[in-house]
Write an enzyme that holds these catalytic residues in place. Structure first.
Site, PDB file in Angstrom:
ATOM      1  CE  LYS A  71      -4.034  -2.182   2.108  1.00 35.30           C
ATOM      2  NZ  LYS A  71      -5.039  -2.146   3.205  1.00 35.30           N
ATOM      3  CG  ASN A  92      -7.730   0.380  -0.376  1.00 37.14           C
ATOM      4  OD1 ASN A  92      -8.006   1.457  -0.921  1.00 37.14           O
ATOM      5  ND2 ASN A  92      -8.627  -0.348   0.264  1.00 37.14           N
ATOM      6  CG  ASP A 107      -8.209  -0.168   3.727  1.00 33.12           C
ATOM      7  OD1 ASP A 107      -8.899  -1.009   3.119  1.00 33.12           O
ATOM      8  OD2 ASP A 107      -6.966  -0.180   3.709  1.00 33.12           O
ATOM      9  N   GLY A 132      -2.538   0.229  17.176  1.00 28.78           N
ATOM     10  CA  GLY A 132      -1.631   0.156  16.045  1.00 28.78           C
ATOM     11  C   GLY A 132      -1.421   1.523  15.419  1.00 28.78           C
ATOM     12  CB  ALA A 133       0.989   3.766  14.993  1.00 30.04           C
ATOM     13  N   GLY A 134       0.369   1.583  12.133  1.00 29.76           N
ATOM     14  CA  GLY A 134       0.868   1.285  10.803  1.00 29.76           C
ATOM     15  C   GLY A 134      -0.104   1.709   9.722  1.00 29.76           C
ATOM     16  CB  ALA A 136      -4.206  -1.496   9.250  1.00 34.28           C
ATOM     17  CG  ASN A 156       2.137   1.609  17.715  1.00 31.81           C
ATOM     18  OD1 ASN A 156       1.655   0.577  17.249  1.00 31.81           O
ATOM     19  ND2 ASN A 156       3.355   2.027  17.404  1.00 31.81           N
ATOM     20  CB  ALA A 160       8.515   7.803  18.259  1.00 30.70           C
TER      21      ALA A 160
END
Length: 289
Positions: A71, A92, A107, A132-134, A136, A156, A160
């Site tokens: 992505k 995506n 998404d 999460g911080a990616g 997605a 997360n 940082a």
């Protein structure tokens, strides 16, 4: 576009991609709309993503979905971007247009539609926690902010990275008057109304280390993944007194948004999700037999 026309060529591109249910979803959308669509899976070599896309586009394809781990590369490869893709820094959905590839990110829209329409949980005024911080999480935050929750917290393992993510959306959050903040994953706060698991933990059938009390009783806990790998998270959520939900509805809703990008037609999703849920549950039952 009619069923008598030459088929519109589409695909989902990823690595791995054999598990993807996108072909079944888009085949149902096309049948309901009376469109001729040929939708396939393409597993791209990890170091040849752009070349793989270019070959598909040059063969007359209209566009593609992009899944893990491409992505970010898709974002960089597009000449034009939707605002939601620009803020997410991830794409995506690509439309191969004459004036350059157009990249979108469906998404977040799919997630919010699944929560509010299919799960029946309005987000406005609710306290929302994103794990999460990616990529997605990045794809989800813009749409979640647009739903006007009372607060949105990103938790997360790496502080940082979470801080960098929310800074990207700070202007949108301020404009919408939605408090946006970060928290350690092991101490995210308490009594959230909605939890979105955007971590990769479910890929290892694991559960993020959250303390009891993170969710209020009756809260919605949604894992962006679906299938057998989500079972530990869903089991944990139910043990907390939450309503547990996997990402199958999000998958269908984001697919409908992508179909609209390519065809200008927004397909209905209820019947498709019902049928797909039946298939996934039957496959899970068979695997456990």
């Amino acid at each position: 576009m009619s069923a008598a026309a030459n088929p519109v060529r589409l695909a989902v591109v990823g690595n791995p991609v054999a598990h993807s249910r996108s072909p079944q979803i888009h085949a149902r959308f096309a049948a309901a709309a009376g469109h001729a669509v040929e939708y396939t899976r393409i597993e791209s070599p990890l170091d040849q993503f752009v070349a793989t896309l270019r070959a598909f586009a040059d063969a007359g394809a209209r566009g593609c979905n992009v899944t893990l781990p491409f992505k970010g590369e898709a974002f960089a490869a597009c000449a034009r971007l939707s605002e939601r893709a620009r803020r997410a820094e991830a794409v995506n959905t690509i439309a191969f247009e004459a004036d350059g590839w157009f990249g979108d990110n469906t998404d977040g829209a799919g997630l919010v539609r699944d929560i509010e329409l299919n799960a029946g949980v309005p987000l406005r005024g609710r306290r929302v926690l994103v794990l999460g911080a990616g990529g997605a999480a990045a794809g989800a935050i813009d749409a979640l902010l647009g739903a006007r929750p009372a607060a949105l917290v990103v938790a997360n393992r790496t502080a940082a990275r979470a801080q960098a993510l929310i800074e990207r959306f700070a202007a949108s959050a301020a404009r919408l008057d939605v408090p946006l903040s970060t928290a350690p994953q092991e101490a995210p706060g308490a009594d959230f109304d909605v939890l979105v698991n955007a971590t990769a933990a479910s890929l290892q059938a694991a559960v993020p280390p959250l303390p009891s009390g993170t969710l209020r009783p009756g809260a919605l806990a949604l894992d962006m993944m679906y299938g057998a790998a989500t079972v530990p998270f869903l089991r944990w959520a139910r043990a907390q007194g939450a309503v547990a939900r996997d990402g199958l509805g999000m998958l269908v809703e984001q697919a409908a948004e992508a179909y609209f990008v390519w065809t200008g037609v927004r397909p209905g999703t209820f019947q498709v999700l019902t049928e797909l849920r039946r298939e996934v549950d039957a496959a899970a039952a068979g695997a456990g037999a």
